[in-house]
Design an enzyme around this catalytic site. Structure first.
Site, PDB file in Angstrom:
ATOM      1  N   GLY A 510     -21.380 -13.805  -8.744  1.00 38.91           N
ATOM      2  CA  GLY A 510     -20.759 -15.117  -8.505  1.00 38.91           C
ATOM      3  C   GLY A 510     -19.317 -14.922  -8.099  1.00 38.91           C
ATOM      4  O   GLY A 510     -18.842 -13.791  -7.976  1.00 38.91           O
ATOM      5  N   GLY A 511     -18.654 -16.022  -7.862  1.00 34.63           N
ATOM      6  CA  GLY A 511     -17.259 -15.920  -7.472  1.00 34.63           C
ATOM      7  C   GLY A 511     -16.566 -17.248  -7.583  1.00 34.63           C
ATOM      8  O   GLY A 511     -17.196 -18.266  -7.873  1.00 34.63           O
ATOM      9  N   GLY A 512     -15.292 -17.225  -7.376  1.00 32.73           N
ATOM     10  CA  GLY A 512     -14.513 -18.459  -7.441  1.00 32.73           C
ATOM     11  C   GLY A 512     -13.142 -18.173  -6.913  1.00 32.73           C
ATOM     12  O   GLY A 512     -12.929 -17.138  -6.265  1.00 32.73           O
ATOM     13  N   GLY A 515     -11.649 -14.734  -7.998  1.00 37.12           N
ATOM     14  CA  GLY A 515     -12.152 -13.449  -7.546  1.00 37.12           C
ATOM     15  C   GLY A 515     -13.662 -13.441  -7.599  1.00 37.12           C
ATOM     16  O   GLY A 515     -14.291 -14.470  -7.375  1.00 37.12           O
ATOM     17  N   SER A 516     -14.258 -12.282  -7.884  1.00 34.04           N
ATOM     18  CA  SER A 516     -15.715 -12.190  -7.860  1.00 34.04           C
ATOM     19  C   SER A 516     -16.225 -11.506  -9.123  1.00 34.04           C
ATOM     20  O   SER A 516     -15.500 -10.760  -9.765  1.00 34.04           O
ATOM     21  CB  SER A 516     -16.171 -11.389  -6.654  1.00 34.04           C
ATOM     22  OG  SER A 516     -15.467 -11.801  -5.523  1.00 34.04           O
ATOM     23  N   LYS A 531     -15.641  -8.673 -13.746  1.00 31.76           N
ATOM     24  CA  LYS A 531     -14.917  -9.708 -12.998  1.00 31.76           C
ATOM     25  C   LYS A 531     -13.710  -9.065 -12.338  1.00 31.76           C
ATOM     26  O   LYS A 531     -12.860  -8.487 -13.020  1.00 31.76           O
ATOM     27  CB  LYS A 531     -14.474 -10.799 -13.969  1.00 31.76           C
ATOM     28  CG  LYS A 531     -13.657 -11.896 -13.356  1.00 31.76           C
ATOM     29  CD  LYS A 531     -13.761 -13.127 -14.232  1.00 31.76           C
ATOM     30  CE  LYS A 531     -12.425 -13.806 -14.397  1.00 31.76           C
ATOM     31  NZ  LYS A 531     -12.495 -14.895 -15.352  1.00 31.76           N
ATOM     32  N   ASP A 626     -10.762 -25.539 -19.127  1.00 30.07           N
ATOM     33  CA  ASP A 626     -11.639 -25.630 -17.952  1.00 30.07           C
ATOM     34  C   ASP A 626     -13.109 -25.593 -18.367  1.00 30.07           C
ATOM     35  O   ASP A 626     -13.882 -24.786 -17.873  1.00 30.07           O
ATOM     36  CB  ASP A 626     -11.309 -24.515 -16.956  1.00 30.07           C
ATOM     37  CG  ASP A 626     -11.862 -24.807 -15.560  1.00 30.07           C
ATOM     38  OD1 ASP A 626     -12.201 -25.979 -15.294  1.00 30.07           O
ATOM     39  OD2 ASP A 626     -11.961 -23.873 -14.754  1.00 30.07           O
TER      40      ASP A 626
END
Ligand SMILES: *[C@@H]1O[C@H](CO)[C@@H](O)[C@H](O)[C@H]1NC(C)=O
Ligand SMILES: *[C@@H]1O[C@H](CO)[C@@H](O)[C@H](O)[C@H]1NC(C)=O
Ligand SMILES: *[C@@H]1O[C@H](CO)[C@@H](O)[C@H](O)[C@H]1NC(C)=O
Ligand SMILES: *[C@@H]1O[C@H](CO)[C@@H](O)[C@H](O)[C@H]1NC(C)=O
Ligand SMILES: *[C@@H]1O[C@H](CO)[C@@H](O)[C@H](O)[C@H]1NC(C)=O
Ligand SMILES: *[C@@H]1O[C@H](CO)[C@@H](O)[C@H](O)[C@H]1NC(C)=O
Ligand SMILES: *[C@@H]1O[C@H](CO)[C@@H](O)[C@H](O)[C@H]1NC(C)=O
Length: 798
Positions: A510-512, A515-516, A531, A626
């Site tokens: 996954g990522g955001g 970063g990944s 991560k 978050d």
């Protein structure tokens, strides 16, 4: 016969008396003035009132002053929406009245000396006029025999408030502009220093915010068809409709409410921020949102001269070193235009004459600042030369040197300090102070310097020792690829080892924006998730936040940090691998396996336990900031684990709040984030409530599916709860196994978590107890902000 003759006028009179007693009038005509003592006009819908009111304009001034104005009739605390005489308050309102004067204008008439103290000054064509307070809060003066002939209206003379239906813009024929001017301070309604108005460039319509009519510090951007580019939240999706009109005669922006019963206004506050404000009956207060500019310090010179504005501390305005507040009283009322005064005058003369040994002025370095305006650039070859020329000029207050020499000869306005506190050579402002000012602190500073040197030597020695140990150990384990165990079971990995474990970062999970995340396997066949922080700017902060929060704590419902890598510029975090990925995949994506009710309820409870642990059981309270389905991971047996602590904030036990820049994800953000006040752990509770609704119903609260025909899910849920019928909203994919009692319980919890006011929300500990069935809660009230934002209730939804 005669009796009926008489009875008609009598009953007619009674009728007139009765209506004038029962409901206050909304009209002033030549024969019906508004008395200063107790008189009041009320709009037909009861929302607005017009009359004389008094206010203390300063905390220590002895007599209150009188204003004629319009206020919100249904709001208990008197909140003016418009004021006629803000420049000229009356010493006594009880001896005045509002009349239609001989020329047909509205006027304040002073009975004792029969003088006119204020007039609408319109060019009337008849003296047969009436003034009506409309439902919108507009006071309109028109021809009594032709109501379309309007001579004057209060909406064309706004003070600091822009009501729905009013126009912000320009009349192209007369050149008249409609704008806002802030109040002087929170008590005094006279005009302040900030204004909001259309841009003077008529080819390019924008709304601007300005300071002292000279410095523009914010612009709305261009009209994009539905909103201004810098205020997309005004697109009118929820609370109101917006419109921009431009024709031969005029151009203006206006908005109006979707639900007329909502009490709201747009106001230019004394602190230079324009805000949407909504009255909440539930919490009996005005709730601010959508402030523009977003950050308080972006309002130009909000703290006044010789101050520093910082976003991350409260109060955000502070005097510069060597200065103190000029007027404490004004300052407390929110009027900081006076700023701060120098404590000890500069010794300019002695420094100028160059007498050695005498007292000269010195400079104090302010780090990480954004420079004040109006710098003057002078020739100087070095920083030292730059400083010398500033000392040589009696009117020089400060200098900076970064390749070129800048000096300031006027008062220092709009100095901002950046908040990350890391020392850098850029952004140092050398503030000129009298030598006496710095002498006192110099002694202390020498002490500190000595301490720092001692500490540095000690730290260097320790570091050397550690490195030696480390190197020796690494030599011993050179080929074994064993990461070193630093503390509490967390390992320090080498970058090479992680690259190897993840097969050169090949399997991306996954990522955001951070970063990944990659899948990997350690030599002992532990499966890991790595991560890698890529975002160059934020990465160090997030890395540290994550290490220091999740690194120190362990809980079954918090993702476990196995280790990290911090080598050169590489920042990686290593977690246990979660085979079932994140919750959002199962809730919203068809690819994920739909979850049965029992699993959903366990997930809800697990997340609540994890958050309760963060908030209540750790040494410092940790606010995650978050919480959303993407950050809730599921292990092989669907035990939820809260992940991604990159935005977490620590709050010391003895404080319960922290002020911080807005963080988190739209749709899960508590209203207090948006209003910019200090936050508490209740922001996580709010986000949890939003996530819980998504868990219960298996769909997003908002998103693409949302359209104006269907009501916002949280609002629907509260409505159904109030009707005692939430089951009808349940996800079809769950088939059977739904425990209706648990559904009802979870819905109540969720709706208590998303209340407008923090104090009405549950704590995470309470959430756990309620979900476990240990305590019961009532049906929650409707969260007003959500309801208003979503455009009200909609009974057509089955
Ligand atoms: C309107 O003006 C006329 C003459 O200019 C005056 O006679 C009359 O009294 C005025 N009416 C009112 C209501 O003031
Ligand atoms: C009438 O009285 C008011 C208030 O007392 C005062 O402000 C005003 O100047 C007076 N006008 C005249 C003409 O004396
Ligand atoms: C009233 O008329 C005069 C003269 O025609 C004009 O100068 C003035 O601007 C007008 N005032 C308003 C408020 O329209
Ligand atoms: C009423 O006033 C409007 C605007 O001034 C005008 O166009 C209209 O002719 C007037 N109507 C009557 C009946 O006088
Ligand atoms: C605002 O501007 C005026 C003139 O443009 C100036 O005289 C005044 O000092 C300014 N106010 C402040 C607080 O700087
Ligand atoms: C602090 O802010 C400055 C300027 O924005 C930036 O260059 C620096 O990288 C920041 N430091 C940290 C640790 O975030
Ligand atoms: C407007 O809001 C009120 C409550 O604030 C609600 O009772 C009413 O039904 C809403 N009206 C519409 C048309 O949505």
């Amino acid at each position: 016969m005669p009796s009926s003759y008489i009875s008609i006028p009598v009953s007619f009179c009674i009728l007139i008396i009765a209506t004038s007693l029962c409901s206050a009038a909304d009209t002033i005509s030549a024969g019906q003035p508004l008395a200063g003592r107790g008189g009041k006009l009320v709009s037909k819908n009861g929302k607005f009132a017009l009359g004389f009111f008094q206010r203390w304009t300063g905390s220590r001034s002895s007599t209150p002053k009188w204003y004629l104005g319009i206020w919100f009739n249904t709001v208990p605390e008197l909140t003016p929406a418009w004021v006629a005489n803000r420049e000229n308050p009356l010493p006594d309102g009880t001896s005045s009245e509002l009349i239609i004067s001989d020329d047909g204008n509205l006027a304040i008439f002073n009975r004792p000396n029969r003088s006119i103290l204020w007039s609408s000054q319109a060019n009337t064509t008849t003296n047969n006029t009436i003034a009506v307070l409309l439902n919108s809060g507009d006071l309109v003066l028109s021809d009594a025999s032709n109501s379309t002939a309007i001579f004057w209206r209060s909406f064309d003379h706004m003070t600091d408030t822009f009501l729905p239906g009013a126009r912000m813009g320009r009349n192209k024929v007369t050149g008249w502009t409609h704008g806002l001017v802030s109040n002087k301070n929170s008590h005094d309604l006279s005009p302040g220093i900030y204004s909001g108005h259309p841009s003077p460039d008529s080819a390019n319509f924008e709304l601007l915010l300005s300071w002292n009519s000279s410095v523009t510090y914010w612009s709305s951007g261009q009209w994009e068809g539905q909103y201004f580019s810098n205020m997309p939240e005004m697109s009118g999706r929820y609370l109101f409709f917006s419109e921009f009109v431009s024709n031969d005669r005029e151009e203006y922006y206006t908005y109006w409410l979707k639900n007329e019963t909502v009490v709201t206004r747009y106001v230019l506050d004394v602190d230079g921020q324009a805000k949407m404000v909504l009255w909440s009956d539930a919490s009996a207060e005005w709730i601010f949102f959508y402030p523009k500019p977003d950050a308080q310090c972006e309002a130009y010179a909000v703290c006044g001269p010789f101050t520093v504005c910082r976003e991350d501390v409260l109060p955000f305005c502070n005097c510069m070193k060597g200065f103190s507040i000029r007027s404490q009283e004004d300052w407390e009322l929110g009027d900081r235009t006076g700023g701060c005064n120098r404590n000890i005058p500069l010794n300019c003369a002695s420094s100028n004459s160059g007498i050695s040994g005498g007292l000269t002025d010195m400079f104090y370095a302010m780090r990480n600042v954004i420079y004040p305006d109006n710098a003057k650039h002078i020739e100087a070859g070095s920083a030292e030369e730059c400083g010398k020329s500033c000392l040589g000029d009696c009117s020089c207050y400060a200098y900076s040197y970064s390749g070129k020499c800048s000096v300031w000869n006027s008062q220092l306005l709009n100095v901002l300090q950046r908040y990350n506190g890391s020392a850098s050579d850029e952004g140092i402002l050398y503030l000129r102070l009298a030598a006496e000012e710095l002498k006192t602190s110099k002694h202390k500073r020498r002490m500190i310097v000595r301490l720092v040197i001692a500490a540095t030597i000690f730290a260097a020695l320790s570091l050397f020792a550690i490195i030696c140990m480390f190197v020796r150990r690494r030599k011993r384990q050179h080929s074994s690829m064993e990461p070193s165990n630093i503390r509490g079971g967390i390992m320090a990995f080498g970058y090479k080892d992680l690259r190897h474990a993840t097969k050169n970062f090949s399997e991306k999970l996954g990522g955001g924006s951070f970063g990944s995340v990659f899948k990997g396997v350690l030599p002992d066949s532990t499966v890991i998730a790595v991560k890698r922080l890529d975002g160059a700017r934020q990465e160090e902060k997030e890395f540290r936040a994550e290490l220091s929060s999740i690194g120190m704590i362990q809980h079954i419902n918090l993702v476990k940090l196995i280790g990290f890598c911090c080598q050169g510029s590489k920042r990686l975090l290593v977690y246990e691998y979660m085979p079932n990925h994140s919750l959002d995949a199962h809730l919203f994506q068809s690819s994920g396996m739909p979850l049965c009710w029992g699993t959903r309820y366990k997930i809800a409870l697990g997340v609540a336990r994890g958050l309760a642990y963060l908030h209540e059981n750790c040494q410092d309270c940790i606010i995650h900031c978050d919480i959303k389905p993407q950050n809730i991971l599921l292990d092989a047996s669907f035990v939820p684990k809260i992940a991604d602590f990159g935005m977490a904030k620590f709050v010391r036990r003895d404080f319960s709040r922290v002020i911080t820049t807005m963080r988190g994800t739209m749709g899960y953000l508590a209203p207090e984030w948006i209003s910019g006040v200090a936050i508490s752990s209740k922001v996580d509770v709010y986000s949890y409530g939003m996530v819980l609704l998504e868990i219960i119903f298996g769909r997003r609260n908002s998103g693409e599916e949302y359209n104006s025909d269907s009501t916002y899910l949280p609002v629907q849920v509260v409505n159904k709860l109030l009707q005692g019928n939430v089951q009808c909203l349940m996800d079809q994919s769950m088939h059977d196994g739904i425990n209706l009692e648990e559904v009802e319980r979870a819905c109540r919890v969720a709706c208590w978590c998303i209340q407008d006011h923090e104090s009405h929300r549950l704590t995470m500990g309470e959430v756990v107890w309620i979900l476990e069935g240990l305590i019961k809660v009532d049906v929650p009230p409707m969260p007003k902000v959500l309801e208003a934002i979503s455009g009200g209730t909609d009974s057509t939804i089955a």
